[in-house]
Design a protein around this motif. Structure first.
Motif, PDB file in Angstrom:
ATOM      1  N   CYS A 116       0.820  -1.205   0.000  1.00  0.00           N
ATOM      2  CA  CYS A 116       0.000   0.000   0.000  1.00  0.00           C
ATOM      3  C   CYS A 116       0.855   1.257   0.000  1.00  0.00           C
ATOM      4  N   ALA A 120       1.340   4.183  -3.051  1.00  0.00           N
ATOM      5  CA  ALA A 120       1.107   5.617  -2.877  1.00  0.00           C
ATOM      6  C   ALA A 120       2.365   6.408  -3.221  1.00  0.00           C
ATOM      7  N   GLN A 123       2.995   6.590  -6.934  1.00  0.00           N
ATOM      8  CA  GLN A 123       2.038   7.486  -7.554  1.00  0.00           C
ATOM      9  C   GLN A 123       2.422   8.938  -7.314  1.00  0.00           C
ATOM     10  N   GLU A 141      -7.384  -0.863  -3.704  1.00  0.00           N
ATOM     11  CA  GLU A 141      -6.312   0.104  -3.991  1.00  0.00           C
ATOM     12  C   GLU A 141      -5.903   0.036  -5.462  1.00  0.00           C
ATOM     13  N   ASP A 144      -8.415   1.368  -7.878  1.00  0.00           N
ATOM     14  CA  ASP A 144      -8.403   2.814  -7.750  1.00  0.00           C
ATOM     15  C   ASP A 144      -7.240   3.384  -8.559  1.00  0.00           C
ATOM     16  N   ARG A 148      -6.153   5.893 -12.606  1.00  0.00           N
ATOM     17  CA  ARG A 148      -5.288   7.045 -12.859  1.00  0.00           C
ATOM     18  C   ARG A 148      -4.108   6.704 -13.744  1.00  0.00           C
TER      19      ARG A 148
ATOM     20  N   ARG B  11      -4.685  14.496 -12.244  1.00  0.00           N
ATOM     21  CA  ARG B  11      -4.910  14.079 -10.875  1.00  0.00           C
ATOM     22  C   ARG B  11      -5.516  15.232 -10.102  1.00  0.00           C
ATOM     23  N   GLU B  52      -9.723  12.830   1.730  1.00  0.00           N
ATOM     24  CA  GLU B  52     -10.151  11.436   1.676  1.00  0.00           C
ATOM     25  C   GLU B  52     -11.163  11.229   0.548  1.00  0.00           C
ATOM     26  N   ARG B  53     -12.129  12.132   0.522  1.00  0.00           N
ATOM     27  CA  ARG B  53     -13.216  12.004  -0.437  1.00  0.00           C
ATOM     28  C   ARG B  53     -12.713  12.093  -1.879  1.00  0.00           C
ATOM     29  N   GLY B  55      -9.617  11.637  -2.832  1.00  0.00           N
ATOM     30  CA  GLY B  55      -8.470  10.766  -3.092  1.00  0.00           C
ATOM     31  C   GLY B  55      -7.233  11.561  -3.489  1.00  0.00           C
ATOM     32  N   ARG B  57      -3.590  13.036  -3.547  1.00  0.00           N
ATOM     33  CA  ARG B  57      -2.229  12.625  -3.162  1.00  0.00           C
ATOM     34  C   ARG B  57      -1.291  13.751  -3.533  1.00  0.00           C
TER      35      ARG B  57
END
Lengths: 342, 342
Positions: A116, A120, A123, A141, A144, A148, B11, B52-53, B55, B57
């Motif tokens: 995980c 991240a 990315q 994950e 998701d 992208r 993104r 969170e909602r 996503g 990063r």
DNA sequence: CTGTTAGCGCCTTCAG
DNA sequence: CTGAAGGCGCTAACAG
């Protein structure tokens, strides 16, 4: 003498080059961007010399930020200590090189949490695509992520997860192994596998083995995982009566290592008392026992290269349905499966 | 169903989070930057949920560009197919993880040109420091690089190049090997090494061997490289008269593999006709011959971890003179050096 | 052919 | 405590 240890902060930037060469940043940018044709011979030459003199290196981070292309490919490896993974990685790297990409590798270390975290991290560094040798959990994950980034799976797939996949034709490989063993006169087979923890390739091999054994009345077959009191269970297999000569089929390199070690420990004569065939072909197979270990080699280099090529296709906009490439294994016969009279 | 294959471009950025949460970019930045203490409880909570909602990063590239810290460490590996390199890399990675860094690995593939290219690539991605397992050429490039980045060498040093170095105490390792062989009754030794191409660790081992043999009248010693007609030369060693029982000392894992293969090819009984000790301890050593191969294990994990720690010290501003850490090897006795009567 | 002008996504003063 | 503004190094339209 210690100037060596003083990293002078502040790299030289495009602006410095521009002013030093007496041109605009745009011209320098064009120069390093390969648009040299748009520059006058003289200008280009002047820029070239200035860059050389100042030791300028374009900052790829900044370029990536602006252009949206980082030329970075990420690879997630389940276990870097596994020679298979490294071999595939080598193939990916070769292909990356060929196409002007740089490979960033993260090692999951067989740990779910790290998978995980690394996903991240990769990315966040704007890799353009991902090659994943997943543990098989975290479907969420990954799904998701796939929204992208282009993503291709290596060796292991995930249930309910549509993505390009490149790996081995496990069913055919198992068939080759069983056929070879049978042809050599073995009748009582033991598939040795690392724990069936959900890893798809392990499951597939185990399943193919069960199916094919069930369909072949002249053969007996059992499955044994390398955890627990493996050696004891192996001993049971060796001593209990069966339909004929016994052989072990190691489902991968680690299983081959464990099996061989245990067979030695049990005092078996390798390979007169028992046959052995292993999936994967590691460089030490030829050195073991009387004549080496017969192997089914995976084309790891090709697997890596193909994985990257699939990824590139996606990067170039391919929207086709998920591709699958299942390479055949190559049988390399050695002393561990010598002909024998049943 | 194929939505999976549509990487939605673009993104989510800090701006989107900001407006969605009804706050400024600065606040979001402070949140993700760890300055949560500067935010009102309510604001922080709102940001957290929005992130969170959506996503979101944070883009590390952009952060790096601004802050000058990428949290990236680069590692140059001479040969990824060499288990030693991978093991060290594993150690580095462990340490990176522990300190919040991400490791970017490039494989030189034993190629000088690629070493250059990758050095440039790594630098252009703004790695904060470099761990280098160099081929030993390109002193110029490396020196130049060291002016910009902290850099630590692993296993191999370079002449006239001052940098932190972590590796094995080769002299002591060779001493351990020779002492052990002598104690076990061997008198006629052959050091088998990969080609002495300038790689410092190989040179050091060869040099230590020569020196120690010269200082020990009861022993005879020769050196043999694994190139050319290695097997033929090995045969010569085996057949020519000597002062007593013969043993091979493999200078690393590759040499051990080659030596063992050739010994088998020559029909030697392993290890009754000849002794063998190897530097590095690979997982298959226990499986070979009668009782396995005696090894001098390198603490690869520790080497990797130490390398990163040295690097971190530099990153934290240490300006001390170049450090050297030479780890001792650990002797693991197996069947290839059973006691024998001289 | 070349320079100017905006940003890429984020952080960081500097004022509120 | 929070927002506005400027800029990290570079590229990508636009104008010349």
């Amino acid at each position: 003498m210690n100037s060596i240890l003083l990293p002078s902060r502040g790299r030289v930037t495009i602006s410095e080059v521009a002013s030093a060469a007496g041109v605009s940043k745009a011209s320098v940018s064009r120069y390093i961007g390969g648009d040299r044709q748009l520059l006058a011979e003289a200008t280009a030459e002047r820029i070239a010399q200035t860059i050389e003199r100042l030791g300028f290196r374009p900052n790829q981070m900044a370029r990536g930020l602006k252009r949206g292309r980082t030329r970075l490919i990420g690879m997630l490896v389940a276990d870097i200590l596994n020679p298979y993974s490294v071999a595939v990685m080598h193939g990916v790297e070769t292909a990356c090189q060929r196409h002007g990409y740089t490979l960033v590798v993260c090692n999951t270390n067989r740990d779910d949490e790290q998978e995980c975290r690394h996903l991240a991290a990769l990315q966040s560094y704007n890799v353009e695509g991902l090659i994943v040798n997943t543990l098989g959990h975290h479907a969420g994950e990954l799904k998701d992520l796939q929204n992208r980034l282009p993503l291709v799976l290596v060796d292991r797939q995930m249930e309910g997860f549509e993505a390009d996949l490149v790996g081995l034709d496990n069913t055919q490989a198992v068939r080759q192994a069983i056929d070879h063993l049978q042809q050599r006169g073995y009748r009582d087979l033991l598939l040795v596998s690392e724990p069936l923890d959900g890893t798809s390739s392990r499951q597939e091999r185990a399943q193919a083995f069960r199916t094919q054994i069930a369909a072949n009345p002249s053969l007996k077959g059992r499955l044994l995982e390398t955890n627990g009191d493996f050696t004891a269970k192996l001993k049971t297999f060796l001593t209990e009566p069966g339909p004929g000569p016994k052989a072990v089929f190691a489902a991968n390199g680690m299983a081959a290592l464990t099996s061989t070690a245990s067979l030695r420990e049990l005092g078996c004569r390798l390979f007169e008392d028992i046959g052995l065939i292993a999936l994967d072909d590691l460089d030490w197979y030829p050195l073991v026992g009387n004549g080496g270990i017969t192997a089914l080699a995976q084309p790891t280099e090709a697997i890596g290269i193909t994985a990257l090529e699939y990824l590139l296709a996606r990067l170039n906009g391919s929207r086709s349905a998920a591709q699958r490439m299942a390479f055949p294994a190559e049988l390399r016969i050695r002393g561990s499966t010598q002909p024998r009279i049943s």
